[in-house]
Scaffold this active site. Structure first.
Site, PDB file in Angstrom:
ATOM      1  N   ARG A  92      23.813 -49.284 -29.757  1.00  0.00           N
ATOM      2  CA  ARG A  92      23.490 -49.163 -28.155  1.00  0.00           C
ATOM      3  C   ARG A  92      24.672 -49.436 -27.390  1.00  0.00           C
ATOM      4  NH1 ARG A  92      20.406 -53.625 -29.692  1.00  0.00           N
ATOM      5  NH2 ARG A  92      19.727 -52.380 -31.402  1.00  0.00           N
ATOM      6  N   ASP A  97      19.275 -59.674 -24.343  1.00  0.00           N
ATOM      7  CA  ASP A  97      18.047 -60.361 -25.054  1.00  0.00           C
ATOM      8  C   ASP A  97      18.126 -61.783 -24.412  1.00  0.00           C
ATOM      9  OD1 ASP A  97      17.793 -58.339 -26.576  1.00  0.00           O
ATOM     10  OD2 ASP A  97      18.699 -58.953 -28.464  1.00  0.00           O
TER      11      ASP A  97
HETATM   12  C1  X6L Z   1      15.914 -57.672 -42.968  1.00  0.00           C
HETATM   13  C2  X6L Z   1      15.577 -56.878 -41.869  1.00  0.00           C
HETATM   14  C3  X6L Z   1      17.146 -58.360 -42.274  1.00  0.00           C
HETATM   15  C4  X6L Z   1      16.032 -56.756 -40.609  1.00  0.00           C
HETATM   16  C5  X6L Z   1      17.701 -58.321 -40.817  1.00  0.00           C
HETATM   17  C6  X6L Z   1      18.535 -58.157 -38.339  1.00  0.00           C
HETATM   18  C7  X6L Z   1      17.115 -56.354 -37.641  1.00  0.00           C
HETATM   19  C8  X6L Z   1      19.154 -58.090 -37.099  1.00  0.00           C
HETATM   20  C9  X6L Z   1      17.551 -56.263 -36.419  1.00  0.00           C
HETATM   21  C10 X6L Z   1      17.134 -57.585 -40.048  1.00  0.00           C
HETATM   22  C11 X6L Z   1      17.365 -57.332 -38.779  1.00  0.00           C
HETATM   23  C12 X6L Z   1      18.499 -57.092 -35.878  1.00  0.00           C
HETATM   24  C13 X6L Z   1      23.106 -56.548 -33.264  1.00  0.00           C
HETATM   25  C14 X6L Z   1      23.307 -56.178 -34.298  1.00  0.00           C
HETATM   26  C15 X6L Z   1      21.422 -55.610 -33.977  1.00  0.00           C
HETATM   27  C16 X6L Z   1      24.045 -57.178 -32.332  1.00  0.00           C
HETATM   28  C17 X6L Z   1      25.408 -57.308 -34.596  1.00  0.00           C
HETATM   29  C18 X6L Z   1      18.961 -57.040 -34.701  1.00  0.00           C
HETATM   30  C19 X6L Z   1      18.770 -56.113 -33.882  1.00  0.00           C
HETATM   31  N1  X6L Z   1      22.050 -55.861 -32.687  1.00  0.00           N
HETATM   32  N2  X6L Z   1      24.416 -56.858 -35.094  1.00  0.00           N
HETATM   33  N3  X6L Z   1      22.104 -55.525 -34.970  1.00  0.00           N
HETATM   34  N4  X6L Z   1      25.243 -57.646 -33.258  1.00  0.00           N
HETATM   35  N5  X6L Z   1      26.462 -57.994 -35.298  1.00  0.00           N
HETATM   36  O1  X6L Z   1      24.079 -57.325 -31.213  1.00  0.00           O
HETATM   37  O2  X6L Z   1      19.842 -57.955 -33.986  1.00  0.00           O
HETATM   38  S1  X6L Z   1      19.952 -54.642 -33.943  1.00  0.00           S
HETATM   39 MG    MG Z   2      19.389 -57.657 -29.599  1.00  0.00          MG
HETATM   40 MG    MG Z   3      17.302 -56.230 -27.215  1.00  0.00          MG
END
Ligand code: X6L
Ligand code: MG
Ligand code: MG
Length: 167
Positions: A92, A97
């Protein structure tokens, strides 16, 4: 007036310019005063791998907005910055958030505060601790939450200062 903490992330296009634009959007938003900004960190994607690395930061704001008004403001700023929602957790241009809003705990269909996964995300906790080293989240210091994250490739590297970004 409430104190809130927001997380910002970008991993598409000119990532630094999108973060800068997001901060400008917050500064311009009615009922929001940006009081602190963390440095910018480059971070490994969490959730869906195989997407570009993120730039992340955390902002502290004072606000007269309710949590839902603040959410609408965040979504509007994302939209102004070309955010497209296709793949869940996909790349994105700008993500904004709500992490914390005073000591509020709430759970509605579209908004959960504190942010449900912030305790497990180094890309949130490292910049949050930079600006608020003593902060407590759900009964435990954020520093302790950070120590409890397993070392599984959640890299968070200092990227740039935001020194000149708020007057
Ligand atoms: C299992 C399943 C373990 C899902 C973790 C963790 C899913 C974080 C979504 C998860 C899981 C997210 C960012 C990102 C995203 C960001 C970095 C999310 C939403 N946004 N990685 N991944 N920075 N480094 O802003 O946070 S997608
Ligand atoms: Mg986020
Ligand atoms: Mg968000």
């Amino acid at each position: 007036m409430a104190t809130a903490y927001l997380s910002m992330g970008s991993n598409l296009g000119d990532r630094l310019a999108f973060l800068r634009s997001g901060v400008k959007g917050l500064v311009a938003a009615p009922g929001v005063r940006v009081v602190k900004l963390s440095s910018i960190y480059e971070t490994t994607p969490v959730g869906v791998t195989g997407q570009p690395d993120y730039l992340n930061l955390v902002a502290a704001i004072e606000t007269g907005l309710t949590p839902h008004e603040l959410l609408s403001t965040c979504l509007a700023i994302e939209k102004e910055n070309g955010r497209e929602r296709s793949v869940r957790w996909g790349a994105r241009t700008l993500d904004l958030d709500i992490l914390l809003y005073d000591d509020v705990q709430m759970e509605t269909d579209d908004l959960v505060i504190p942010h449900p996964r912030m305790k497990e995300r180094a890309f949130v906790l490292v910049p949050l601790l930079e600006i608020e080293p003593e902060i407590v989240v759900l009964g435990q210091p954020a520093s302790v939450w950070l120590k409890q994250i397993p070392d599984k490739g959640q890299e968070v590297r200092y990227f740039a200062s935001t020194h000149e970004w708020i007057a």
